[in-house]
Design an enzyme around this catalytic site. Sequence first.
Site, short mmCIF file in Angstrom:
data_model
loop_
_atom_site.label_atom_id
_atom_site.label_comp_id
_atom_site.label_asym_id
_atom_site.label_seq_id
_atom_site.Cartn_x
_atom_site.Cartn_y
_atom_site.Cartn_z
N ALA A 1 -4.76 7.45 -4.18
CA ALA A 1 -3.38 7.05 -4.46
C ALA A 1 -3.43 5.55 -4.77
O ALA A 1 -3.26 4.71 -3.89
CB ALA A 1 -2.49 7.33 -3.26
N SER B 1 0.84 -1.19 0.00
CA SER B 1 0.00 0.00 0.00
C SER B 1 0.88 1.24 0.00
O SER B 1 2.06 1.18 -0.36
CB SER B 1 -0.93 -0.03 1.22
OG SER B 1 -1.93 0.96 1.11
N ASN B 2 0.33 2.39 0.39
CA ASN B 2 1.10 3.63 0.44
C ASN B 2 0.59 4.50 1.58
O ASN B 2 -0.33 4.11 2.31
CB ASN B 2 1.02 4.36 -0.91
CG ASN B 2 -0.41 4.65 -1.30
OD1 ASN B 2 -1.10 5.40 -0.62
ND2 ASN B 2 -0.88 4.03 -2.38
N HIS B 3 1.16 5.69 1.73
CA HIS B 3 0.89 6.52 2.91
C HIS B 3 -0.33 7.42 2.79
O HIS B 3 -0.56 8.26 3.65
CB HIS B 3 2.10 7.43 3.19
CG HIS B 3 3.31 6.68 3.64
ND1 HIS B 3 3.34 5.94 4.80
CD2 HIS B 3 4.54 6.54 3.07
CE1 HIS B 3 4.53 5.40 4.94
NE2 HIS B 3 5.27 5.73 3.90
#
Length: 232
Positions: A97, A29-31
């Site tokens: 995102a 995943s991402n932030h």
Amino acid sequence: MNATLLNNKKVLITAGPTREAIDPVRYISNHSSGKMGYAIAEQFLNQGAEVVLVSGPVNISLQHPRLKTVKVNSASEMYLACCHYFENTDVAVFAAAVADYRPAKVAGQKIKKDESSFTISLIKNVDIAYEFGKIKSASQVSVGFALETNDELTHAQGKLQKKNFDMVVLNSMNDANATFGFDTNKITIVKKDLQPKEFSLKQKSEVAKDIVKEISVLLIGQYEHKELVRFE
Ligand code: CTP
């Protein structure tokens, strides 16, 4: 509430990160916090629009009689959810995102640490904004985000063309207190055939007002927007 241009307009927003499963307990995943997408949803609701928010996993909750939130995990789920709503949408804002890649295989059981090294093979995810850019009608407005580390304007203008956006909200990773996790953001609005418009560092709720105002200008086209749209 005062009648505004956005009254009853149908708005589709993607927000937050996506999670791409590796096995039943792990993911890529991402932030992304989802704060910007949710703030935009709130602002559209304040202006009388009907909003469908297709959201990856975030720690925010938003309730409103004209809001439908569809919770998803992966990019594929996000795309499928958007497919349900895009045709009847006046404005689409792609603020999520989305993970560009996902594991080629999802293990059915938890992967054990038997080997000294471990490689995950990744395959490309669907580019949601690009797919809808291909089928977008002339009356639909499509807005994308670009988060860049270098040559920001060139990349934003490239995305405007490639994904058939009417407007790109550009964030630079070089700006302090902007982007992931912060309550503040600093944006530049990039539209076709117009000079990029730089905004100062603001609370994300205020940035959302600027973004929705710029989208309203696109919707109005030749009309004078100030008389039709009220921003409190
Ligand atoms: N986007 C999307 N689906 C994807 C990837 C991106 O809908 N699979 C959308 C994002 O929500 C954003 C815009 O496309 O509005 C730009 O995303 P970004 O990842 O910055 O651009 P890419 O075209 O993927 O380019 P790169 O990662 O190489 O910078």
